[in-house]
Every structure is written in structure tokens, then in C-alpha cells.
Motif scaffolding. Structure first.
Motif, PDB file in Angstrom:
ATOM      1  N   VAL A 145      -5.300   4.222  -8.074  1.00  0.00           N
ATOM      2  CA  VAL A 145      -5.150   5.345  -7.143  1.00  0.00           C
ATOM      3  C   VAL A 145      -6.530   5.755  -6.633  1.00  0.00           C
ATOM      4  O   VAL A 145      -7.451   5.990  -7.420  1.00  0.00           O
ATOM      5  CB  VAL A 145      -4.460   6.549  -7.801  1.00  0.00           C
ATOM      6  CG1 VAL A 145      -4.223   7.653  -6.770  1.00  0.00           C
ATOM      7  CG2 VAL A 145      -3.156   6.136  -8.462  1.00  0.00           C
ATOM      8  N   LEU A 146      -6.651   5.834  -5.333  1.00  0.00           N
ATOM      9  CA  LEU A 146      -7.909   6.200  -4.676  1.00  0.00           C
ATOM     10  C   LEU A 146      -7.851   7.672  -4.277  1.00  0.00           C
ATOM     11  O   LEU A 146      -6.954   8.078  -3.543  1.00  0.00           O
ATOM     12  CB  LEU A 146      -8.105   5.327  -3.439  1.00  0.00           C
ATOM     13  CG  LEU A 146      -9.462   5.375  -2.736  1.00  0.00           C
ATOM     14  CD1 LEU A 146     -10.533   4.741  -3.610  1.00  0.00           C
ATOM     15  CD2 LEU A 146      -9.381   4.650  -1.398  1.00  0.00           C
TER      16      LEU A 146
ATOM     17  N   GLY B 224      -7.096  16.665 -11.016  1.00  0.00           N
ATOM     18  CA  GLY B 224      -5.876  16.938 -11.769  1.00  0.00           C
ATOM     19  C   GLY B 224      -4.653  16.336 -11.104  1.00  0.00           C
ATOM     20  O   GLY B 224      -3.765  15.788 -11.784  1.00  0.00           O
ATOM     21  N   MET B 225      -4.586  16.412  -9.789  1.00  0.00           N
ATOM     22  CA  MET B 225      -3.477  15.804  -9.046  1.00  0.00           C
ATOM     23  C   MET B 225      -3.528  14.285  -9.160  1.00  0.00           C
ATOM     24  O   MET B 225      -2.495  13.612  -9.245  1.00  0.00           O
ATOM     25  CB  MET B 225      -3.519  16.231  -7.581  1.00  0.00           C
ATOM     26  CG  MET B 225      -3.315  17.715  -7.384  1.00  0.00           C
ATOM     27  SD  MET B 225      -3.580  18.205  -5.655  1.00  0.00           S
ATOM     28  CE  MET B 225      -3.543  20.002  -5.813  1.00  0.00           C
ATOM     29  N   LEU B 226      -4.735  13.738  -9.165  1.00  0.00           N
ATOM     30  CA  LEU B 226      -4.905  12.293  -9.365  1.00  0.00           C
ATOM     31  C   LEU B 226      -4.307  11.870 -10.700  1.00  0.00           C
ATOM     32  O   LEU B 226      -3.598  10.856 -10.786  1.00  0.00           O
ATOM     33  CB  LEU B 226      -6.393  11.950  -9.317  1.00  0.00           C
ATOM     34  CG  LEU B 226      -6.806  10.548  -9.753  1.00  0.00           C
ATOM     35  CD1 LEU B 226      -6.284   9.494  -8.798  1.00  0.00           C
ATOM     36  CD2 LEU B 226      -8.326  10.452  -9.868  1.00  0.00           C
ATOM     37  N   ASP B 227      -4.567  12.645 -11.742  1.00  0.00           N
ATOM     38  CA  ASP B 227      -4.018  12.324 -13.069  1.00  0.00           C
ATOM     39  C   ASP B 227      -2.492  12.347 -13.050  1.00  0.00           C
ATOM     40  O   ASP B 227      -1.845  11.493 -13.678  1.00  0.00           O
ATOM     41  CB  ASP B 227      -4.543  13.321 -14.106  1.00  0.00           C
ATOM     42  CG  ASP B 227      -6.028  13.153 -14.388  1.00  0.00           C
ATOM     43  OD1 ASP B 227      -6.565  12.066 -14.093  1.00  0.00           O
ATOM     44  OD2 ASP B 227      -6.644  14.109 -14.888  1.00  0.00           O
TER      45      ASP B 227
ATOM     46  N   LEU C 265       0.837  -1.196   0.000  1.00  0.00           N
ATOM     47  CA  LEU C 265       0.000   0.000   0.000  1.00  0.00           C
ATOM     48  C   LEU C 265       0.875   1.250   0.000  1.00  0.00           C
ATOM     49  O   LEU C 265       1.845   1.344   0.747  1.00  0.00           O
ATOM     50  CB  LEU C 265      -0.890   0.000   1.242  1.00  0.00           C
ATOM     51  CG  LEU C 265      -1.744   1.244   1.489  1.00  0.00           C
ATOM     52  CD1 LEU C 265      -2.825   1.366   0.420  1.00  0.00           C
ATOM     53  CD2 LEU C 265      -2.372   1.193   2.881  1.00  0.00           C
ATOM     54  N   GLY C 266       0.507   2.208  -0.840  1.00  0.00           N
ATOM     55  CA  GLY C 266       1.173   3.506  -0.853  1.00  0.00           C
ATOM     56  C   GLY C 266       0.198   4.577  -0.396  1.00  0.00           C
ATOM     57  O   GLY C 266      -0.968   4.558  -0.782  1.00  0.00           O
ATOM     58  N   VAL C 267       0.657   5.509   0.430  1.00  0.00           N
ATOM     59  CA  VAL C 267      -0.212   6.556   0.971  1.00  0.00           C
ATOM     60  C   VAL C 267       0.443   7.918   0.763  1.00  0.00           C
ATOM     61  O   VAL C 267       1.603   8.117   1.126  1.00  0.00           O
ATOM     62  CB  VAL C 267      -0.484   6.348   2.480  1.00  0.00           C
ATOM     63  CG1 VAL C 267      -1.449   7.415   2.996  1.00  0.00           C
ATOM     64  CG2 VAL C 267      -1.043   4.954   2.741  1.00  0.00           C
ATOM     65  N   ILE C 268      -0.323   8.833   0.184  1.00  0.00           N
ATOM     66  CA  ILE C 268       0.145  10.207   0.005  1.00  0.00           C
ATOM     67  C   ILE C 268      -0.575  11.092   1.011  1.00  0.00           C
ATOM     68  O   ILE C 268      -1.810  11.132   1.051  1.00  0.00           O
ATOM     69  CB  ILE C 268      -0.120  10.714  -1.431  1.00  0.00           C
ATOM     70  CG1 ILE C 268       0.488   9.756  -2.459  1.00  0.00           C
ATOM     71  CG2 ILE C 268       0.447  12.116  -1.615  1.00  0.00           C
ATOM     72  CD1 ILE C 268       0.199  10.140  -3.905  1.00  0.00           C
TER      73      ILE C 268
ATOM     74  N   CYS D  50       4.118  -0.156  -5.475  1.00  0.00           N
ATOM     75  CA  CYS D  50       2.872  -0.330  -4.718  1.00  0.00           C
ATOM     76  C   CYS D  50       1.765  -0.797  -5.653  1.00  0.00           C
ATOM     77  O   CYS D  50       1.743  -0.438  -6.834  1.00  0.00           O
ATOM     78  CB  CYS D  50       2.461   0.980  -4.060  1.00  0.00           C
ATOM     79  SG  CYS D  50       3.578   1.528  -2.756  1.00  0.00           S
ATOM     80  N   ASP D  51       0.855  -1.616  -5.148  1.00  0.00           N
ATOM     81  CA  ASP D  51      -0.253  -2.079  -5.984  1.00  0.00           C
ATOM     82  C   ASP D  51      -1.562  -1.369  -5.650  1.00  0.00           C
ATOM     83  O   ASP D  51      -2.597  -1.641  -6.260  1.00  0.00           O
ATOM     84  CB  ASP D  51      -0.418  -3.601  -5.898  1.00  0.00           C
ATOM     85  CG  ASP D  51      -0.698  -4.089  -4.484  1.00  0.00           C
ATOM     86  OD1 ASP D  51      -0.500  -3.312  -3.539  1.00  0.00           O
ATOM     87  OD2 ASP D  51      -1.100  -5.248  -4.340  1.00  0.00           O
ATOM     88  N   LEU D  52      -1.535  -0.430  -4.707  1.00  0.00           N
ATOM     89  CA  LEU D  52      -2.670   0.427  -4.398  1.00  0.00           C
ATOM     90  C   LEU D  52      -2.134   1.698  -3.752  1.00  0.00           C
ATOM     91  O   LEU D  52      -1.302   1.634  -2.850  1.00  0.00           O
ATOM     92  CB  LEU D  52      -3.643  -0.265  -3.432  1.00  0.00           C
ATOM     93  CG  LEU D  52      -4.802   0.596  -2.915  1.00  0.00           C
ATOM     94  CD1 LEU D  52      -5.736   0.991  -4.059  1.00  0.00           C
ATOM     95  CD2 LEU D  52      -5.572  -0.134  -1.820  1.00  0.00           C
ATOM     96  N   ILE D  53      -2.615   2.861  -4.229  1.00  0.00           N
ATOM     97  CA  ILE D  53      -2.165   4.143  -3.696  1.00  0.00           C
ATOM     98  C   ILE D  53      -3.383   4.941  -3.245  1.00  0.00           C
ATOM     99  O   ILE D  53      -4.401   5.000  -3.948  1.00  0.00           O
ATOM    100  CB  ILE D  53      -1.367   4.941  -4.749  1.00  0.00           C
ATOM    101  CG1 ILE D  53      -0.069   4.195  -5.075  1.00  0.00           C
ATOM    102  CG2 ILE D  53      -1.069   6.355  -4.263  1.00  0.00           C
ATOM    103  CD1 ILE D  53       0.681   4.765  -6.249  1.00  0.00           C
ATOM    104  N   VAL D  54      -3.279   5.549  -2.083  1.00  0.00           N
ATOM    105  CA  VAL D  54      -4.362   6.365  -1.529  1.00  0.00           C
ATOM    106  C   VAL D  54      -3.887   7.806  -1.401  1.00  0.00           C
ATOM    107  O   VAL D  54      -2.868   8.073  -0.763  1.00  0.00           O
ATOM    108  CB  VAL D  54      -4.800   5.849  -0.147  1.00  0.00           C
ATOM    109  CG1 VAL D  54      -5.946   6.705   0.387  1.00  0.00           C
ATOM    110  CG2 VAL D  54      -5.215   4.397  -0.226  1.00  0.00           C
TER     111      VAL D  54
END
Length: 226
Positions: free
Chosen positions: A211-212, A198-201, A139-142, A185-189
């Protein structure tokens, strides 16, 4: 719900949140007739002068929030002082006849309201993350602030070791560049309501993983409730 739903959007910063609310309202109102949803914005820091804003700032070692002033500038506030003012504000909003209160922060602790249902972004996003992370290998978290990494780790227990990166949605940080550290990571939040589509892109272009986006998760819940 009545023919017109009345929503109170509440930010821990200042209103209007032109960086959040219009985007969320677009998603909430897709396919709905004009006038089906009315909203009003409230901010914990609304009306404060410079001295009062300075008194809200977090000191070193204090649990904190990153939020936005009306000017667009970032401010890092004390979690304890922010939540104290937030609960007073919510008590006032609870008497104004709204159908829903939507809390635009993924890190607050609030008291229950007597009259109004609260869509609490933190609980919604955290529960979704925990459910998806159960089958995630990495899991990746921003998060907005480096100092929030420990707070997040204290709230969650995962089977693996998540990777964290700090990138503020308000300070002009390069989302794509920061997200590259989450490669593998196989999932990023994106764990802040300030992160935009735009940041999601930018993050999706930088890292090959689902990406969630917090505000989309919350907007989806609100849409189902109206």
C-alpha cells in the motif's frame, strides 16, 4: 540548501493541518538536528466566513476536492474556484523567502512560481503510481470522493482496469471495510494527502498487498531536498 530550511506547507483547506503536517515533519526530520527545518502553514480557505465557504462548495457535476476545515469537518469544494484562489495564494507565498513550497493536495493544477521551488504532491504521487503500475497486474486506488473516480481515470491510462473505492479521510469512513473491496489487487494507492499512517495500517490489515501512502511519498522527496 541553507543550514536552516524554510518550508511553506500549503493546503486547499484551512490551517493548521494537525492531521497532516506533524506526521510529515516527523518523517522529514528523522535524524536531523533540532531547528534544521522551519515551517509555516497556509490555507486556501483560511479567514473565510460561512458565506464565503459556501461559495467555495462544489455543485452537482462539478470537478471537486475534499478537504478539511480548522474544525475538523470535511468540505467538498469546487476544483476551479479552489485552484483560482490557490494560485493567488502561491503568488503571495513566493515573495516570502521560503526554500520550498509543499502543496498538500494530490489533484491541483498550479502556475509556476518565479522564486520558490514547489513540491507538487500530485505530480510526485501520480508519477510514482504510473511507474509502479507498469508492472502491476491489478491496481487498486482509494480516493476521498466517488465523483473523483472519473477524474482519476481521465488523467491516467493503465494497461489493465484499476479498481477504485471512495473513502473520505475526513468523514469517518471505515478505511479497512472499504479497502476489502480491493481484495485481489497487487498494489494499492491511498491517493490523498489526508490519509494518515493509522489509516494505512487499517488498509494493510484488510488487504494483503503493498500500500502506497501519498504523504509518505511526498515527505520522502522533501527530506532528500533539504
Amino acid at each position: 540548501m541553507p543550514s536552516t530550511s524554510k518550508i511553506a506547507f500549503v493546503t486547499i483547506g484551512q490551517t493548521p493541518r494537525i492531521d497532516v503536517v506533524p506526521e510529515m515533519m516527523t518523517e522529514i526530520c528523522i535524524g536531523l538536528p533540532e531547528g534544521r527545518v522551519e515551517f509555516r502553514e497556509f490555507g486556501v480557505l483560511d479567514g473565510l466566513n460561512l458565506a464565503e465557504l459556501d461559495a467555495m462548495r462544489a455543485v452537482d457535476g462539478e470537478h471537486s476536492f475534499a478537504t478539511r476545515l480548522k474544525s475538523g469537518q470535511e468540505i467538498v469544494t469546487s476544483k476551479a474556484r479552489t485552484e483560482e484562489k490557490l494560485n493567488v495564494l502561491l503568488g503571495q507565498i513566493d515573495k516570502q523567502g521560503f526554500d520550498l513550497v509543499v502543496l498538500l493536495c494530490t489533484g491541483t493544477a498550479i502556475d509556476p512560481l518565479e522564486n520558490t521551488l514547489v513540491v507538487e504532491a500530485q505530480r510526485i504521487v501520480d508519477s510514482t503510481v504510473e511507474a509502479l503500475a507498469a508492472s502491476s497486474r491489478k491496481l487498486g486506488v482509494i480516493l476521498p470522493l466517488e465523483r473523483q473516480v472519473k477524474d482519476f481515470a481521465d488523467r491516467h491510462v493503465f494497461s489493465g482496469e484499476p479498481k477504485f473505492v471512495a473513502a473520505s479521510p475526513y468523514a469517518g469512513d471505515d478505511m479497512g471495510e472499504r479497502a476489502k473491496t480491493l481484495e485481489g489487487c497487487d498494489l494499492i494507492v491511498m491517493h490523498c494527502m489526508g490519509y494518515s499512517a493509522g489509516m494505512l495500517d487499517e488498509v494493510r490489515r484488510a488487504v494483503d498487498a503493498p500500500v502506497l501512502l501519498s504523504r509518505r511519498v511526498v515527505a520522502g522527496v522533501v527530506r532528500q531536498m533539504i
